[in-house]
Each structure stands twice: as structure tokens, then as C-alpha cells.
Design an enzyme around this catalytic site. Structure first.
Site, mmCIF file in Angstrom:
data_model
loop_
_atom_site.group_PDB
_atom_site.id
_atom_site.type_symbol
_atom_site.label_atom_id
_atom_site.label_comp_id
_atom_site.label_asym_id
_atom_site.label_seq_id
_atom_site.Cartn_x
_atom_site.Cartn_y
_atom_site.Cartn_z
ATOM 1 N N ASN B 99 51.435 51.617 45.325
ATOM 2 C CA ASN B 99 50.545 51.733 44.167
ATOM 3 C C ASN B 99 49.571 52.872 44.436
ATOM 4 O O ASN B 99 48.927 52.910 45.482
ATOM 5 C CB ASN B 99 49.803 50.403 43.955
ATOM 6 C CG ASN B 99 48.866 50.431 42.763
ATOM 7 O OD1 ASN B 99 47.835 51.094 42.775
ATOM 8 N ND2 ASN B 99 49.209 49.690 41.716
ATOM 9 N N ASN B 126 48.659 53.458 39.104
ATOM 10 C CA ASN B 126 47.562 52.681 38.568
ATOM 11 C C ASN B 126 46.734 53.612 37.691
ATOM 12 O O ASN B 126 45.982 54.437 38.187
ATOM 13 C CB ASN B 126 46.720 52.105 39.720
ATOM 14 C CG ASN B 126 45.514 51.332 39.234
ATOM 15 O OD1 ASN B 126 45.308 51.187 38.036
ATOM 16 N ND2 ASN B 126 44.719 50.835 40.153
ATOM 17 N N CYS B 129 42.656 50.999 36.417
ATOM 18 C CA CYS B 129 41.713 50.204 37.195
ATOM 19 C C CYS B 129 40.342 50.223 36.524
ATOM 20 O O CYS B 129 39.750 51.280 36.350
ATOM 21 C CB CYS B 129 41.590 50.742 38.610
ATOM 22 S SG CYS B 129 40.443 49.798 39.590
ATOM 23 N N ILE B 190 50.151 43.207 32.908
ATOM 24 C CA ILE B 190 48.950 43.976 32.657
ATOM 25 C C ILE B 190 48.088 44.078 33.913
ATOM 26 O O ILE B 190 48.181 43.237 34.807
ATOM 27 C CB ILE B 190 48.097 43.314 31.533
ATOM 28 C CG1 ILE B 190 47.774 41.870 31.897
ATOM 29 C CG2 ILE B 190 48.779 43.430 30.213
ATOM 30 C CD1 ILE B 190 46.896 41.135 30.876
ATOM 31 N N GLY B 266 49.759 37.818 41.315
ATOM 32 C CA GLY B 266 48.498 38.365 41.829
ATOM 33 C C GLY B 266 47.568 37.295 42.348
ATOM 34 O O GLY B 266 47.745 36.764 43.448
ATOM 35 N N THR B 267 46.621 36.938 41.512
ATOM 36 C CA THR B 267 45.577 35.987 41.891
ATOM 37 C C THR B 267 46.124 34.662 42.430
ATOM 38 O O THR B 267 45.503 34.035 43.288
ATOM 39 C CB THR B 267 44.669 35.744 40.665
ATOM 40 O OG1 THR B 267 44.156 37.016 40.252
ATOM 41 C CG2 THR B 267 43.512 34.828 40.974
HETATM 42 C C1 LIG Z 1 41.137 41.366 44.100
HETATM 43 C C2 LIG Z 1 42.066 42.166 43.238
HETATM 44 C C3 LIG Z 1 42.325 43.498 43.569
HETATM 45 C C4 LIG Z 1 43.177 44.267 42.773
HETATM 46 N N1 LIG Z 1 43.439 45.553 43.132
HETATM 47 C C5 LIG Z 1 44.315 46.297 42.395
HETATM 48 C C6 LIG Z 1 44.667 47.624 42.784
HETATM 49 O O1 LIG Z 1 44.203 48.145 43.807
HETATM 50 N N2 LIG Z 1 45.541 48.318 42.013
HETATM 51 C C7 LIG Z 1 46.093 47.774 40.876
HETATM 52 O O2 LIG Z 1 46.893 48.432 40.227
HETATM 53 N N3 LIG Z 1 45.788 46.513 40.505
HETATM 54 C C8 LIG Z 1 44.914 45.768 41.229
HETATM 55 N N4 LIG Z 1 44.632 44.475 40.836
HETATM 56 C C9 LIG Z 1 45.244 43.918 39.622
HETATM 57 C C10 LIG Z 1 46.448 43.036 39.946
HETATM 58 O O3 LIG Z 1 47.457 43.778 40.598
HETATM 59 C C11 LIG Z 1 47.013 42.393 38.670
HETATM 60 O O4 LIG Z 1 47.419 43.398 37.772
HETATM 61 C C12 LIG Z 1 45.998 41.506 37.953
HETATM 62 O O5 LIG Z 1 45.250 40.788 38.900
HETATM 63 C C13 LIG Z 1 46.631 40.529 36.969
HETATM 64 O O6 LIG Z 1 47.524 39.648 37.596
HETATM 65 P P1 LIG Z 1 47.135 38.143 38.069
HETATM 66 O O7 LIG Z 1 46.516 37.456 36.901
HETATM 67 O O8 LIG Z 1 48.414 37.535 38.530
HETATM 68 O O9 LIG Z 1 46.163 38.319 39.179
HETATM 69 C C14 LIG Z 1 43.781 43.694 41.620
HETATM 70 C C15 LIG Z 1 43.514 42.358 41.309
HETATM 71 C C16 LIG Z 1 42.669 41.586 42.096
HETATM 72 C C17 LIG Z 1 42.411 40.169 41.714
#
Ligand SMILES: Cc1cc2nc3c(=O)[nH]c(=O)nc-3n(C[C@H](O)[C@H](O)[C@H](O)COP(=O)(O)O)c2cc1C
Ligand SMILES: Cc1cc2nc3c(=O)[nH]c(=O)nc-3n(C[C@H](O)[C@H](O)[C@H](O)COP(=O)(O)OP(=O)(O)OC[C@H]3O[C@@H](n4cnc5c(N)ncnc54)[C@H](O)[C@@H]3O)c2cc1C
Ligand code: FES
Lengths: 246, 305
Positions: B99, B126, B129, B190, B266-267
């Protein structure tokens, strides 16, 4: 060894108003050291809640916790025999050294120091345990060497910080270890530095992953002359008090 | 036996379960919870050209059904990634997607070139962000800027190019269409939804207010993600990787039913650190019990539903 465990509640007790002691056993968690912590899954919540280990023997972990919000509310309602899912062991450890050690705990911060005190006693290290609470009703029972309460209802009156110089002068520690709210930790670390006494502090920060990947729990530390980020969850929770950027 | 594998352009995945950027580290950090090399792929934390320290202050705030983060893209930078993290990915045989995030078009070009030079098989751009002041978010919300960015990255990178979309836009369809016409091989969506947490403490007769503004993730955003993917799948043909609050096999199937070919977790990794491996097992079991032999077949059935 995998770090996700399913445990069973062996005992749960409200030891003070809003303060609980909980014991749970799990066949898969065989060892956890002083300073390390467990992170408990709470029904309906996204993030696991971290708690220091106050004791561990025979696959049974003891945690002391204070009810603060929905996570601790959930845990406080668990009953003997209920299942509990948690990650452990997480974080780093206190150093177990045969040195004259001053332990300073304030409030629920005394919890990890109980386990440390036990480990230090096992190797024959001399300890002096000083604890500070808000009041008598807020005090956690233990054979402390010194107690202060803000209102003077138990032990000496005032903050534990007010007595630190005096305790250092009398006990002459070779090392100080503290777990307490941020302002107390800062005061202890700075006092230790003034006296050139090595000091370990156990820090707190809201956590998500617990293993150093999300970067949600960083603090600033100064190491090799450089300011850098350190995670409380993995690089900590135990830090060299002189390295923390307060 | 069931076959869970799939291919996005030439990028092969053992199964459609991928872990999302920022929630799984750089390589095998979750190995005490999961067999990481069983995953379809791991998406690395967002990598920039130079290391970043991220944002000051509180970075996490739990909300109902999810969390808000404002990490601010703290990462080791591409050079340390190549030196320290990439060898572990290779040694542990972990399939991964790099990424990348930049402030300028040139940053993205340089990162894409480095990925190409190192024969990295897949990158995820990305462009969405919400936690860094300038740069990537602006590309993600402006279809012309995004078209130009993806086109030029495409020229510099031959392997699998995935563009990660932001939900914080006025027209999902327009954004997705421009990404497809710029030559992307897939989209993922997303990223987090812009959100804010407020905490009020009433002390000594006055209010103390703490706020955390950043990206909302977790269960709470699943309906937003479902709707987003449902809409874009009607206007683009390239594969869609669904992200947003996925926690269970039922969630995975729901996203397949609106057109996703793979999913990212993710989360949920924070709530259940062993979830990704469990979802693979659950999916395999479901297919076995219900006589689906390939993922394609399962997805086709779900799309017809
Ligand atoms: C703590 C945290 C850090 C994240 N860092 C990035 C990142 O560096 N680059 C990115 O594209 N998305 C990042 N995301 C977004 C996640 O990859 C994902 O798109 C988003 O959390 C939605 O998915 P979820 O509901 O399953 O968490 C981050 C999300 C969280 C919670
Ligand atoms: C390494 C570590 C060890 C800990 N050990 C203990 C312990 O032994 N006993 C104990 O009672 N508590 C301990 N804590 C604090 C404990 O994790 C929090 O009290 C708990 O997470 C609150 O959860 P909640 O859902 O009840 O409250 P929430 O509703 O989440 O929050 C209530 C209040 O607590 C604060 N808070 C939330 N999570 C944390 C956190 N992870 N760290 C610090 N503050 C937080 C919030 O900012 C808020 O002000 C420890 C924290 C850490 C990081
Ligand atoms: S909680 Fe994720 S890095 Fe510390």
C-alpha cells in the site's frame, strides 16, 4: 505459542467500591511475567481492554481493575464459570534485578506492582512499597510499607508525591518502579532522575491492536539523542523513566 | 476439495481473504494469532517515500460499532520497508500487496517505480487517507486529478495495480469509472469514513471536551461499504475488493452478492486477532457443505440472488 486464549472465571469480587479482583484460568496460558498485560474481549465492543497482571500461578491470572466505562462494566458483570477470551502475554516486562527497589503505586496502579513485588521477593531483593490513594474507601488492601491518602483518612495525608523525597532519603533505593496516573509517573521519573536512580515506569494509552502494528498507542521517547515513537502496547508498557519525553 | 483461489490480473491469491492496510503491520506480526501465509494476501501499512512519525495526540477513539483513528500514516518509509520488512515477507512466503501513499504525483511515481524495480506483484494506491493534511485525500475526491494520477502510475508499473477508493466523495460511480479508464487492474473500497468522537467530562462545574477527528472503521461502516460497492459494480468491470466492517462469513457473502471478488478485513483484526484465518476456514467449510467447487461459482450464485 498462540496468544489468543479462552479462559474460565474462577473468582470475581468487588474489593472496593467500583474496584474488582478477577481470577481466570486458561490451559493455554502457561507463563506471564510481571509488567506484561492481558487484553480482554468485551462483548459488543470493538477494542479489547488491556489490564496488567496482578498475580499469576497455576495457569490462573489475577487482574485488579477499576470500573470506568462499558468494557470494565462488562467484565465486572461476569460470574464464576463464565468464559473469557483474551490475548496474552502482551507487552514487555519489568526487569527482575536483585536491587533495593522502591515501588510506587497510585490508585489501581498498584496492581502490576503486586506481581513485581512477589517476583522480587522470590529472588531476595529488598523492596519498599509505597502507595497513594484518594481516601480510605478508595484504598486497596495490602501490606504496604507506606500509604498516603489525599484526605488523610488512611495513612499519611496528601499525595504520594509529597512524600517521595523523604522515602528516598530513608530507604535509599537503588532502583524505583512506578505505575500511577500520568502526573504522578512524571513526578516520580523526574525525581528519580534528579537523584540519579534508575527508574522504570508502566505507562497507559488507549490501544487497538496490542502488538505494535496499528501505531495507535505511541508515546515519544528520547533514545540515542533522538526523539522517536514507541508503542506502549509492544515496546512498553514498561519504559525507562529517563527516556520518556514527558 | 474446494478451490478458493482467484486471480486479479496476474496476481494470484490462494483465497479471497485479505487483511487491510494499517491493521496488520508489514509482514508476519500477527503470527502468534494466525497462520499469516495462509491468507489470500496481506496489505502492508501505507508506505511513503520518507518515514513518517504520524500525528500528535490521541490517535484512537472507540465509537459505537467501530473506532475512529487518526494515526497520520506513521510508517518506516519505503527504504526501510525494502531492507527490513520485505525479506520477512519473502522468507515467510506471505503473499502481499504494497500500500503506497504520497503527497505529490511524483511521490506516487517514484514509489511505483521502486515497486516495479523490486518486482512487487501488487500495489494498492492509497488516494483516500483522511488523516494527512495534504496530498493523498485530494487525489481521491477529484476524478480528474485521480485519472491523471492513476494513468501516470500505470505507465510506471506493470504488475497488478489496485486503487483504494474513499467513501467521502459525491459520486462513487464517477470516481470508479475514471480509475478504470486510467488503467487500474482493480479497485478496493472503502477506506475509512470521515468521523469525529467527542468525550465530555463534567469536572468542578465545567465541561472538559476531548475530540478525535479521523477515519471511522469497523462494523458501523458496513452499510456504507455495501452501498458503495453495489453502486460501483454496476459501472465498472474490473474486480472490486470490498472493505468495511467485515467480521463474519455472512458479511463476506453479502459483499460477494453485490459484486466483490475478494474482501479485506481491517478493524475486526483488533477485536479478533485470529479472524482472518477463521474466515478462510469458514468459507471453505461453507463451500464444501454446499457443493460449491470454486469461488467463481459461489460468487456467480450470490450475484444471481
Ligand atoms: C488503525 C488503522 C490504520 C489504517 N491505516 C491505513 C493505511 O495506512 N492505508 C490505507 O489505505 N488504509 C488504512 N486504514 C483503512 C483500512 O485499511 C480500511 O480501509 C478501513 O479500516 C475500513 O475497513 P474495516 O472497517 O474493516 O476496518 C487504516 C485503518 C485503521 C483502523
Ligand atoms: C498496559 C495497560 C495496563 C492497564 N492495567 C490496568 C489495570 O491493571 N487495572 C485497571 O483498572 N486498568 C488498567 N488499565 C486501564 C484500562 O485498560 C482501562 O481502564 C479500560 O480499558 C477502560 O475501559 P472501559 O471500556 O471500561 O472504559 P472506556 O469507556 O473505554 O473509557 C473510560 C475512560 O478510560 C480511558 N481509557 C480507555 N481505555 C484506556 C486504556 N487502554 N488505557 C488508559 N485509559 C483508557 C478513556 O480515555 C476514558 O477516559 C491498563 C491500561 C493499559 C494500557
Ligand atoms: S495498540 Fe496498536 S500499536 Fe499499540
Amino acid at each position: 505459542m498462540k496468544k489468543n486464549h479462552l479462559g474460565t472465571i474462577k473468582n470475581i469480587q468487588e474489593i472496593n467500591k467500583n474496584v474488582y479482583s478477577i481470577e481466570f484460568s486458561s490451559p493455554t496460558l502457561e507463563k506471564i511475567s510481571a509488567g506484561e498485560y492481558v487484553s480482554i474481549l468485551c462483548d459488543g465492543l470493538t477494542l479489547r481492554r488491556p489490564f496488567s497482571v496482578a498475580n499469576f500461578e497455576n495457569n490462573t491470572t489475577t487482574v485488579l481493575f477499576k470500573k470506568r466505562g462499558s468494557g470494565t462494566e462488562y467484565i465486572s458483570n461476569l460470574k464464576i464459570g463464565d468464559k473469557i477470551e483474551f490475548s496474552a502475554p502482551l507487552g514487555n516486562t519489568f526487569k527482575i534485578e536483585n536491587k533495593k527497589t522502591l515501588l510506587i503505586g497510585a490508585g489501581i496502579g498498584v496492581a502490576p506492582l503486586f506481581y513485581l513485588e512477589k517476583k522480587l521477593e522470590e529472588i531476595g531483593a529488598e523492596t519498599f512499597f509505597a502507595a497513594g490513594f484518594l481516601s480510605e474507601s478508595d484504598s486497596i488492601k495490602h501490606e504496604f510499607d507506606f500509604v498516603s491518602t489525599d484526605d488523610g483518612s488512611n495513612g499519611n495525608k496528601g499525595s504520594i508525591c509529597d512524600y517521595l523525597e523523604q522515602i528516598i532519603k530513608e530507604f535509599k533505593p537503588e532502583k524505583i518502579v512506578s505505575c500511577a496516573p500520568h502526573p504522578v509517573l512524571k513526578f516520580v521519573a523526574q525525581t528519580a532522575q534528579k537523584h540519579k536512580i534508575p527508574c522504570e515506569v508502566a505507562m497507559e494509552k488507549v490501544m487497538a491492536c496490542g502488538i505494535g502494528v496499528c501505531r495507535g498507542c505511541v508515546i515519544s521517547i528520547k533514545k540515542d539523542g533522538k526523539i522517536q515513537n514507541a508503542t506502549v502496547c509492544k515496546d512498553g508498557p514498561v519504559f525507562n523513566g529517563a527516556e520518556v519525553v514527558w | 476439495m474446494v478451490d478458493l483461489s482467484l486471480k486479479i490480473k496476474d496476481f494470484e491469491l490462494k483465497n479471497p481473504i485479505i487483511t487491510a492496510s494499517g491493521t496488520y503491520g508489514y509482514n508476519n506480526e500477527f503470527d502468534t494469532f494466525c497462520e499469516v501465509n495462509k491468507l489470500g494476501a496481506v496489505v502492508t501499512k501505507g508506505i511513503t517515500l520518507e518515514p513518517r512519525l504520524g500525528n500528535e495526540g490521541e490517535r484512537i477513539f472507540e465509537t459505537y460499532g467501530g473506532m475512529i483513528n487518526r494515526i497520520g500514516l506513521e510508517n518506516v518509509g519505503i527504504h526501510t520497508f525494502l531492507e527490513e520488512k520485505l525479506p520477512v515477507l519473502k522468507k515467510c512466503d506471505i503473499n502481499f500487496i504494497l500500500n503506497i501513499a504520497g503527497n505529490t504525483v511524483d511521490d506516487y511515481i517514484r514509489l511505483a517505480q521502486i515497486a516495479q524495480e523490486n518486482d512487487i506483484k501488487a500495489i494498492e494506491l492509497n488516494v483516500s487517507c483522511p488523516n494527512v493534511k495534504c496530498g493523498c485525500i485530494e487525489f481521491g475526491v477529484n476524478k480528474q486529478a485521480l485519472y491523471e494520477l492513476v494513468s501516470v502510475v500505470r505507465k510506471n508499473y506493470e504488475n497488478c495495480l489496485i486503487v483504494k477508493l474513499s467513501p467521502n466523495v459525491t459520486s462513487a460511480e464517477d470516481i470508479a469509472t475514471s480509475v478504470q479508464s486510467a488503467g487500474a487492474d482493480a479497485v478496493s473500497a472503502i477506506n475509512t469514513v470521515r468521523g469525529m468522537g467527542v468525550k465530555l467530562d463534567f469536572i468542578n462545574g465545567g465541561f472538559k471536551k476531548t475530540t478525535v477527528s479521523g477515519g471511522l472503521s469497523g462494523k458501523a461502516i458496513k452499510p456504507v461499504a455495501l452501498s458503495f460497492i453495489d453502486r460501483i459494480s454496476k459501472v465498472i468491470d474490473i474486480p472490486i475488493i470490498a472493505i468495511g466492517g467485515i467480521c463474519t462469513l455472512a458479511d463476506v457473502l453479502e459483499f460477494f452478492s453485490v459484486g466483490a471478488k475478494a474482501v479485506q478485513i481491517g478493524t475486526a483484526n483488533f477485536t479478533h486477532p485470529d479472524i482472518a484465518e477463521k474466515l478462510i476456514n469458514d468459507l471453505e467449510k461453507f463451500m464444501l457443505e454446499n457443493n460449491f467447487s470454486t469461488i467463481k461459482e459461489l460468487q456467480k450464485k450470490l450475484m444471481e440472488a
